[in-house]
Scaffold this motif. Structure first.
Motif, PDB file in Angstrom:
ATOM      1  N   PRO A 176       4.708 -17.971  15.120  1.00  0.00           N
ATOM      2  CA  PRO A 176       3.767 -16.953  14.632  1.00  0.00           C
ATOM      3  C   PRO A 176       4.300 -15.533  14.799  1.00  0.00           C
ATOM      4  O   PRO A 176       5.028 -15.229  15.743  1.00  0.00           O
ATOM      5  N   ILE A 177       3.956 -14.705  13.842  1.00  0.00           N
ATOM      6  CA  ILE A 177       4.171 -13.261  13.925  1.00  0.00           C
ATOM      7  C   ILE A 177       2.791 -12.651  13.727  1.00  0.00           C
ATOM      8  O   ILE A 177       2.166 -12.857  12.687  1.00  0.00           O
ATOM      9  N   ILE A 178       2.301 -11.941  14.725  1.00  0.00           N
ATOM     10  CA  ILE A 178       0.955 -11.365  14.632  1.00  0.00           C
ATOM     11  C   ILE A 178       1.060  -9.861  14.399  1.00  0.00           C
ATOM     12  O   ILE A 178       1.628  -9.132  15.203  1.00  0.00           O
ATOM     13  N   GLU A 179       0.501  -9.429  13.272  1.00  0.00           N
ATOM     14  CA  GLU A 179       0.441  -8.005  12.924  1.00  0.00           C
ATOM     15  C   GLU A 179      -0.996  -7.551  13.153  1.00  0.00           C
ATOM     16  O   GLU A 179      -1.930  -8.160  12.633  1.00  0.00           O
ATOM     17  N   VAL A 180      -1.171  -6.489  13.933  1.00  0.00           N
ATOM     18  CA  VAL A 180      -2.511  -6.000  14.257  1.00  0.00           C
ATOM     19  C   VAL A 180      -2.643  -4.549  13.815  1.00  0.00           C
ATOM     20  O   VAL A 180      -1.780  -3.728  14.130  1.00  0.00           O
ATOM     21  N   GLU A 181      -3.713  -4.265  13.086  1.00  0.00           N
ATOM     22  CA  GLU A 181      -4.024  -2.902  12.684  1.00  0.00           C
ATOM     23  C   GLU A 181      -5.439  -2.591  13.145  1.00  0.00           C
ATOM     24  O   GLU A 181      -6.187  -3.501  13.500  1.00  0.00           O
ATOM     25  N   SER A 182      -5.809  -1.330  13.123  1.00  0.00           N
ATOM     26  CA  SER A 182      -7.162  -0.929  13.505  1.00  0.00           C
ATOM     27  C   SER A 182      -7.711   0.042  12.467  1.00  0.00           C
ATOM     28  O   SER A 182      -6.955   0.606  11.667  1.00  0.00           O
ATOM     29  N   ASP A 183      -9.012   0.234  12.512  1.00  0.00           N
ATOM     30  CA  ASP A 183      -9.636   1.198  11.607  1.00  0.00           C
ATOM     31  C   ASP A 183      -9.017   2.580  11.824  1.00  0.00           C
ATOM     32  O   ASP A 183      -8.689   3.283  10.868  1.00  0.00           O
ATOM     33  N   ASN A 184      -8.848   2.972  13.085  1.00  0.00           N
ATOM     34  CA  ASN A 184      -8.285   4.275  13.414  1.00  0.00           C
ATOM     35  C   ASN A 184      -6.865   4.409  12.867  1.00  0.00           C
ATOM     36  O   ASN A 184      -6.519   5.432  12.259  1.00  0.00           O
ATOM     37  N   PHE A 185      -6.041   3.389  13.063  1.00  0.00           N
ATOM     38  CA  PHE A 185      -4.661   3.431  12.563  1.00  0.00           C
ATOM     39  C   PHE A 185      -4.641   3.579  11.048  1.00  0.00           C
ATOM     40  O   PHE A 185      -3.906   4.422  10.513  1.00  0.00           O
ATOM     41  N   MET A 186      -5.422   2.760  10.358  1.00  0.00           N
ATOM     42  CA  MET A 186      -5.408   2.794   8.894  1.00  0.00           C
ATOM     43  C   MET A 186      -5.853   4.161   8.373  1.00  0.00           C
ATOM     44  O   MET A 186      -5.234   4.728   7.474  1.00  0.00           O
ATOM     45  N   LYS A 187      -6.919   4.689   8.933  1.00  0.00           N
ATOM     46  CA  LYS A 187      -7.428   5.981   8.470  1.00  0.00           C
ATOM     47  C   LYS A 187      -6.416   7.095   8.740  1.00  0.00           C
ATOM     48  O   LYS A 187      -6.114   7.905   7.855  1.00  0.00           O
ATOM     49  N   ARG A 188      -5.872   7.123   9.938  1.00  0.00           N
ATOM     50  CA  ARG A 188      -4.892   8.161  10.273  1.00  0.00           C
ATOM     51  C   ARG A 188      -3.618   8.015   9.449  1.00  0.00           C
ATOM     52  O   ARG A 188      -2.995   9.018   9.088  1.00  0.00           O
ATOM     53  N   MET A 189      -3.216   6.773   9.156  1.00  0.00           N
ATOM     54  CA  MET A 189      -2.023   6.568   8.334  1.00  0.00           C
ATOM     55  C   MET A 189      -2.196   7.280   6.995  1.00  0.00           C
ATOM     56  O   MET A 189      -1.319   8.013   6.541  1.00  0.00           O
ATOM     57  N   TYR A 190      -3.350   7.047   6.350  1.00  0.00           N
ATOM     58  CA  TYR A 190      -3.599   7.693   5.056  1.00  0.00           C
ATOM     59  C   TYR A 190      -3.746   9.204   5.180  1.00  0.00           C
ATOM     60  O   TYR A 190      -3.266   9.957   4.340  1.00  0.00           O
ATOM     61  N   GLU A 191      -4.408   9.664   6.216  1.00  0.00           N
ATOM     62  CA  GLU A 191      -4.661  11.095   6.366  1.00  0.00           C
ATOM     63  C   GLU A 191      -3.408  11.886   6.759  1.00  0.00           C
ATOM     64  O   GLU A 191      -3.212  13.008   6.296  1.00  0.00           O
ATOM     65  N   GLU A 192      -2.550  11.303   7.584  1.00  0.00           N
ATOM     66  CA  GLU A 192      -1.453  12.067   8.172  1.00  0.00           C
ATOM     67  C   GLU A 192      -0.082  11.801   7.552  1.00  0.00           C
ATOM     68  O   GLU A 192       0.855  12.547   7.815  1.00  0.00           O
ATOM     69  N   THR A 193       0.039  10.752   6.755  1.00  0.00           N
ATOM     70  CA  THR A 193       1.337  10.436   6.158  1.00  0.00           C
ATOM     71  C   THR A 193       1.519  11.212   4.864  1.00  0.00           C
ATOM     72  O   THR A 193       0.653  11.172   3.987  1.00  0.00           O
ATOM     73  N   PRO A 194       2.643  11.912   4.728  1.00  0.00           N
ATOM     74  CA  PRO A 194       2.893  12.613   3.464  1.00  0.00           C
ATOM     75  C   PRO A 194       2.920  11.620   2.291  1.00  0.00           C
ATOM     76  O   PRO A 194       3.380  10.483   2.445  1.00  0.00           O
ATOM     77  N   ASP A 195       2.436  12.064   1.147  1.00  0.00           N
ATOM     78  CA  ASP A 195       2.343  11.199  -0.038  1.00  0.00           C
ATOM     79  C   ASP A 195       3.667  10.530  -0.382  1.00  0.00           C
ATOM     80  O   ASP A 195       3.694   9.361  -0.766  1.00  0.00           O
ATOM     81  N   LYS A 196       4.769  11.246  -0.213  1.00  0.00           N
ATOM     82  CA  LYS A 196       6.065  10.673  -0.587  1.00  0.00           C
ATOM     83  C   LYS A 196       6.389   9.429   0.240  1.00  0.00           C
ATOM     84  O   LYS A 196       7.096   8.543  -0.231  1.00  0.00           O
ATOM     85  N   TYR A 197       5.867   9.346   1.462  1.00  0.00           N
ATOM     86  CA  TYR A 197       6.116   8.159   2.287  1.00  0.00           C
ATOM     87  C   TYR A 197       5.120   7.042   1.999  1.00  0.00           C
ATOM     88  O   TYR A 197       5.449   5.873   2.161  1.00  0.00           O
ATOM     89  N   LEU A 198       3.931   7.407   1.579  1.00  0.00           N
ATOM     90  CA  LEU A 198       2.965   6.376   1.171  1.00  0.00           C
ATOM     91  C   LEU A 198       3.471   5.631  -0.061  1.00  0.00           C
ATOM     92  O   LEU A 198       3.157   4.464  -0.259  1.00  0.00           O
ATOM     93  N   LYS A 199       4.255   6.329  -0.883  1.00  0.00           N
ATOM     94  CA  LYS A 199       4.777   5.744  -2.128  1.00  0.00           C
ATOM     95  C   LYS A 199       6.065   4.946  -1.919  1.00  0.00           C
ATOM     96  O   LYS A 199       6.501   4.236  -2.816  1.00  0.00           O
ATOM     97  N   LYS A 200       6.679   5.094  -0.764  1.00  0.00           N
ATOM     98  CA  LYS A 200       7.989   4.485  -0.509  1.00  0.00           C
ATOM     99  C   LYS A 200       7.861   2.963  -0.357  1.00  0.00           C
ATOM    100  O   LYS A 200       7.051   2.477   0.425  1.00  0.00           O
ATOM    101  N   PRO A 201       8.657   2.189  -1.118  1.00  0.00           N
ATOM    102  CA  PRO A 201       8.579   0.720  -1.035  1.00  0.00           C
ATOM    103  C   PRO A 201       8.858   0.199   0.379  1.00  0.00           C
ATOM    104  O   PRO A 201       9.668   0.763   1.107  1.00  0.00           O
ATOM    105  N   HIS A 202       8.189  -0.863   0.731  1.00  0.00           N
ATOM    106  CA  HIS A 202       8.306  -1.458   2.066  1.00  0.00           C
ATOM    107  C   HIS A 202       9.452  -2.468   2.089  1.00  0.00           C
ATOM    108  O   HIS A 202       9.225  -3.667   2.209  1.00  0.00           O
ATOM    109  N   LYS A 203      10.669  -1.987   1.987  1.00  0.00           N
ATOM    110  CA  LYS A 203      11.831  -2.875   1.921  1.00  0.00           C
ATOM    111  C   LYS A 203      11.972  -3.719   3.180  1.00  0.00           C
ATOM    112  O   LYS A 203      12.379  -4.878   3.118  1.00  0.00           O
ATOM    113  N   HIS A 204      11.632  -3.150   4.318  1.00  0.00           N
ATOM    114  CA  HIS A 204      11.744  -3.900   5.572  1.00  0.00           C
ATOM    115  C   HIS A 204      10.826  -5.124   5.570  1.00  0.00           C
ATOM    116  O   HIS A 204      11.203  -6.191   6.041  1.00  0.00           O
TER     117      HIS A 204
END
Length: 160
Positions: free
Chosen positions: A52-80
């Protein structure tokens, strides 16, 4: 309200529903509010020799990710993630948000940009024979958003 037996649910999901087996690599996506179930699913994976690989996110993380991440990084493909997902044989998705209202204040263009940037990584799963389980995990906040009582929503979901 109905009593919830995470061990029984996890075992049924892993063995009976998904029919996972030794050496399967299982990506479990969850939120911090449903981590106990994610952990139990992970334990059931280990018991049959799956990884198993467990990925955990939270409401706070998701909201802050959108609010604080520059748009150019939100658009960047998730190659990893695309590289990691080449090894995944099963995906179990539990809604990471406890409260559906968490992202209401986030502009639609930001959410769309992020979703589009995730598509190549998702396509890696879709193009292969990956087993997928979508798991609804009820919360009082979800019941409120759906305009039903918490007891009704809780018992309806867990009683299914």
């Amino acid at each position: 309200m109905l009593e919830i037996n995470y061990k029984h649910i996890a075992k049924t999901l892993i063995i009976d529903s998904m029919k996972l087996k030794e050496d399967d690599v299982v990506w479990i996506q969850s939120g911090d509010h449903n981590i106990l179930l994610a952990e139990e699913i992970g334990i059931q994976c280990w018991k049959i020799g799956a990884f198993p690989i467990i990925e955990v996110e939270s409401d706070n993380f998701m909201k802050r990710m959108y609010e604080e991440t520059p748009d150019k990084y939100l658009k960047k493909p998730h190659k990893h993630l695309a590289d990691i997902r080449k090894h995944i044989s099963a995906l179990i998705y539990m809604e990471p948000l406890k409260d559906p209202a968490t992202l209401e204040s986030i502009p639609a263009y930001k959410k769309s940009a992020f979703m589009a940037s995730a598509m190549p990584a998702k396509k890696v799963l879709w193009d292969r024979d990956v087993k997928v389980a979508l798991f609804l995990y009820p919360t009082p906040e979800m019941a409120k958003a759906y305009k039903v009582s918490w007891k009704f929503y809780h018992d309806r979901v867990w009683g299914a």
